[in-house]
Design a protein around this motif. Sequence first.
Motif, PDB file in Angstrom:
ATOM      1  N   SER A   1      10.017   1.195  -0.585  1.00  0.00           N
ATOM      2  CA  SER A   1      10.384   0.364   0.558  1.00  0.00           C
ATOM      3  C   SER A   1       9.184  -0.453   1.035  1.00  0.00           C
ATOM      4  O   SER A   1       9.344  -1.546   1.579  1.00  0.00           O
ATOM      5  CB  SER A   1      10.898   1.241   1.707  1.00  0.00           C
ATOM      6  N   LEU A   2       7.985   0.088   0.841  1.00  0.00           N
ATOM      7  CA  LEU A   2       6.768  -0.661   1.161  1.00  0.00           C
ATOM      8  C   LEU A   2       6.686  -1.860   0.227  1.00  0.00           C
ATOM      9  O   LEU A   2       6.721  -1.696  -0.991  1.00  0.00           O
ATOM     10  CB  LEU A   2       5.547   0.236   0.953  1.00  0.00           C
ATOM     11  N   PRO A   3       6.595  -3.083   0.754  1.00  0.00           N
ATOM     12  CA  PRO A   3       6.547  -4.260  -0.121  1.00  0.00           C
ATOM     13  C   PRO A   3       5.379  -4.190  -1.106  1.00  0.00           C
ATOM     14  O   PRO A   3       4.294  -3.690  -0.768  1.00  0.00           O
ATOM     15  CB  PRO A   3       6.379  -5.421   0.861  1.00  0.00           C
ATOM     16  N   LEU A   4       5.585  -4.695  -2.302  1.00  0.00           N
ATOM     17  CA  LEU A   4       4.568  -4.635  -3.339  1.00  0.00           C
ATOM     18  C   LEU A   4       3.277  -5.305  -2.901  1.00  0.00           C
ATOM     19  O   LEU A   4       2.184  -4.777  -3.135  1.00  0.00           O
ATOM     20  CB  LEU A   4       5.097  -5.274  -4.628  1.00  0.00           C
ATOM     21  N   ASP A   5       3.376  -6.473  -2.257  1.00  0.00           N
ATOM     22  CA  ASP A   5       2.148  -7.172  -1.874  1.00  0.00           C
ATOM     23  C   ASP A   5       1.351  -6.365  -0.854  1.00  0.00           C
ATOM     24  O   ASP A   5       0.113  -6.359  -0.878  1.00  0.00           O
ATOM     25  CB  ASP A   5       2.442  -8.583  -1.363  1.00  0.00           C
ATOM     26  N   LEU A   6       2.046  -5.641   0.015  1.00  0.00           N
ATOM     27  CA  LEU A   6       1.359  -4.802   0.988  1.00  0.00           C
ATOM     28  C   LEU A   6       0.737  -3.593   0.301  1.00  0.00           C
ATOM     29  O   LEU A   6      -0.374  -3.168   0.644  1.00  0.00           O
ATOM     30  CB  LEU A   6       2.329  -4.366   2.084  1.00  0.00           C
TER      31      LEU A   6
ATOM     32  N   ALA B   1     -16.219  13.937   3.349  1.00  0.00           N
ATOM     33  CA  ALA B   1     -15.961  15.372   3.243  1.00  0.00           C
ATOM     34  C   ALA B   1     -16.411  15.953   1.904  1.00  0.00           C
ATOM     35  O   ALA B   1     -16.409  17.180   1.734  1.00  0.00           O
ATOM     36  CB  ALA B   1     -14.473  15.646   3.453  1.00  0.00           C
ATOM     37  N   GLY B   2     -16.787  15.087   0.955  1.00  0.00           N
ATOM     38  CA  GLY B   2     -17.300  15.569  -0.317  1.00  0.00           C
ATOM     39  C   GLY B   2     -16.392  15.380  -1.516  1.00  0.00           C
ATOM     40  O   GLY B   2     -16.618  15.998  -2.570  1.00  0.00           O
ATOM     41  N   ALA B   3     -15.386  14.531  -1.395  1.00  0.00           N
ATOM     42  CA  ALA B   3     -14.465  14.294  -2.510  1.00  0.00           C
ATOM     43  C   ALA B   3     -15.186  13.664  -3.698  1.00  0.00           C
ATOM     44  O   ALA B   3     -16.193  12.964  -3.541  1.00  0.00           O
ATOM     45  CB  ALA B   3     -13.323  13.397  -2.062  1.00  0.00           C
ATOM     46  N   LYS B   4     -14.653  13.885  -4.885  1.00  0.00           N
ATOM     47  CA  LYS B   4     -15.164  13.265  -6.102  1.00  0.00           C
ATOM     48  C   LYS B   4     -14.288  12.105  -6.556  1.00  0.00           C
ATOM     49  O   LYS B   4     -14.661  11.351  -7.466  1.00  0.00           O
ATOM     50  CB  LYS B   4     -15.262  14.306  -7.214  1.00  0.00           C
ATOM     51  N   GLY B   5     -13.129  11.977  -5.954  1.00  0.00           N
ATOM     52  CA  GLY B   5     -12.213  10.896  -6.275  1.00  0.00           C
ATOM     53  C   GLY B   5     -11.250  10.702  -5.122  1.00  0.00           C
ATOM     54  O   GLY B   5     -11.058  11.603  -4.297  1.00  0.00           O
ATOM     55  N   ILE B   6     -10.642   9.527  -5.068  1.00  0.00           N
ATOM     56  CA  ILE B   6      -9.703   9.176  -4.011  1.00  0.00           C
ATOM     57  C   ILE B   6      -8.335   8.913  -4.625  1.00  0.00           C
ATOM     58  O   ILE B   6      -8.214   8.183  -5.613  1.00  0.00           O
ATOM     59  CB  ILE B   6     -10.169   7.914  -3.251  1.00  0.00           C
ATOM     60  N   ALA B   7      -7.313   9.509  -4.028  1.00  0.00           N
ATOM     61  CA  ALA B   7      -5.939   9.287  -4.472  1.00  0.00           C
ATOM     62  C   ALA B   7      -5.052   9.058  -3.259  1.00  0.00           C
ATOM     63  O   ALA B   7      -5.209   9.736  -2.239  1.00  0.00           O
ATOM     64  CB  ALA B   7      -5.423  10.479  -5.274  1.00  0.00           C
ATOM     65  N   THR B   8      -4.140   8.122  -3.371  1.00  0.00           N
ATOM     66  CA  THR B   8      -3.177   7.910  -2.296  1.00  0.00           C
ATOM     67  C   THR B   8      -1.903   8.706  -2.573  1.00  0.00           C
ATOM     68  O   THR B   8      -1.674   9.187  -3.686  1.00  0.00           O
ATOM     69  CB  THR B   8      -2.798   6.432  -2.153  1.00  0.00           C
ATOM     70  N   GLY B   9      -1.070   8.832  -1.538  1.00  0.00           N
ATOM     71  CA  GLY B   9       0.275   9.374  -1.685  1.00  0.00           C
ATOM     72  C   GLY B   9       1.246   8.319  -1.203  1.00  0.00           C
ATOM     73  O   GLY B   9       1.082   7.785  -0.094  1.00  0.00           O
ATOM     74  N   SER B  10       2.236   7.975  -1.991  1.00  0.00           N
ATOM     75  CA  SER B  10       3.125   6.864  -1.630  1.00  0.00           C
ATOM     76  C   SER B  10       3.875   7.132  -0.332  1.00  0.00           C
ATOM     77  O   SER B  10       4.083   6.223   0.477  1.00  0.00           O
ATOM     78  CB  SER B  10       4.116   6.575  -2.763  1.00  0.00           C
ATOM     79  N   TRP B  11       4.294   8.381  -0.119  1.00  0.00           N
ATOM     80  CA  TRP B  11       5.020   8.712   1.113  1.00  0.00           C
ATOM     81  C   TRP B  11       4.134   8.434   2.317  1.00  0.00           C
ATOM     82  O   TRP B  11       4.569   7.844   3.313  1.00  0.00           O
ATOM     83  CB  TRP B  11       5.444  10.180   1.089  1.00  0.00           C
ATOM     84  N   SER B  12       2.882   8.852   2.239  1.00  0.00           N
ATOM     85  CA  SER B  12       1.942   8.679   3.346  1.00  0.00           C
ATOM     86  C   SER B  12       1.639   7.209   3.608  1.00  0.00           C
ATOM     87  O   SER B  12       1.598   6.766   4.765  1.00  0.00           O
ATOM     88  CB  SER B  12       0.649   9.431   3.041  1.00  0.00           C
ATOM     89  N   VAL B  13       1.390   6.459   2.540  1.00  0.00           N
ATOM     90  CA  VAL B  13       1.095   5.028   2.691  1.00  0.00           C
ATOM     91  C   VAL B  13       2.276   4.324   3.348  1.00  0.00           C
ATOM     92  O   VAL B  13       2.114   3.526   4.279  1.00  0.00           O
ATOM     93  CB  VAL B  13       0.757   4.393   1.333  1.00  0.00           C
ATOM     94  N   ALA B  14       3.472   4.624   2.868  1.00  0.00           N
ATOM     95  CA  ALA B  14       4.665   3.989   3.438  1.00  0.00           C
ATOM     96  C   ALA B  14       4.818   4.356   4.914  1.00  0.00           C
ATOM     97  O   ALA B  14       5.041   3.484   5.765  1.00  0.00           O
ATOM     98  CB  ALA B  14       5.901   4.402   2.648  1.00  0.00           C
TER      99      ALA B  14
END
Length: 252
Positions: A58-63, A35-48
């Motif tokens: 709550s998401l395990p550290l190794d995961l 889509a044209g992003a210049k950088g990638i960032a996660t959101g912890s709520w979304s990942v979980a």
Amino acid sequence: MSDKFNAFAKLHIPGDPIILFNVWDAGSAAAVERAGAKGIATGSWSVAAAHGFLDAESLPLDLALANAGRIVGATRLPVTIDFEGGYATDPGRAGAHAAALAATGAIGCNVEDQVIGAATRALHPIDEQAARIRAMRAATGDAFFINARTDVFLQSPPDAHDKARADAAIDRAHAYADAGASGFFVPGLIDLVLLERICRASPLPVNFMAFAGAPSAAQVAATGVARISHGPGPYRLALKAFEDAARAVLTR
């Protein structure tokens, strides 16, 4: 990693902020890059949520680390990870976890000063949070973008935000900068006057979190913000579209 870090850091321009449309896995990262992003960032709520967990580590550290590695492998762009509280209150462990995150190829992370799991959104004392940031900096070296998040403004509704709360955030910005942070994140703040006050006083580039009903990107940029992220919004939009499409098929 150093080249990606430098490129990412240079994108934090007050008044012309980098826009981060937060992702949650390798597939969403690749889509945002297209889509044209210049950088990638996660959101912890979304990942979980995408992995069937609640937020607040709550998401395990190794995961979390494995997911970060897959995202890094799916894009040519610099990747920063929402690392919540660093999965530790002890500075030594926080530093070790940050080093493990850097080893995935991520060039940075968010680390928040909220006490994880506290029902009252309590904050760690400034000196204790600064000690964690200092340990993370020592463990990762200079080429790692530590985005120090303060939850000062998430402790109360927007109509309770005032100069005193902004000044409390500014105190944290200075302490976190002295400890080695690279950026300062103020989620929950939408008052443009207070946001400008913080941008002027902060020694670090300021990160704003966009959401439905918040001021526009242009209004936020005018205050001197250098980074705009979108938190869990993109994941919620994607899942809503997916659910709507599924319902349309299944109810025919």
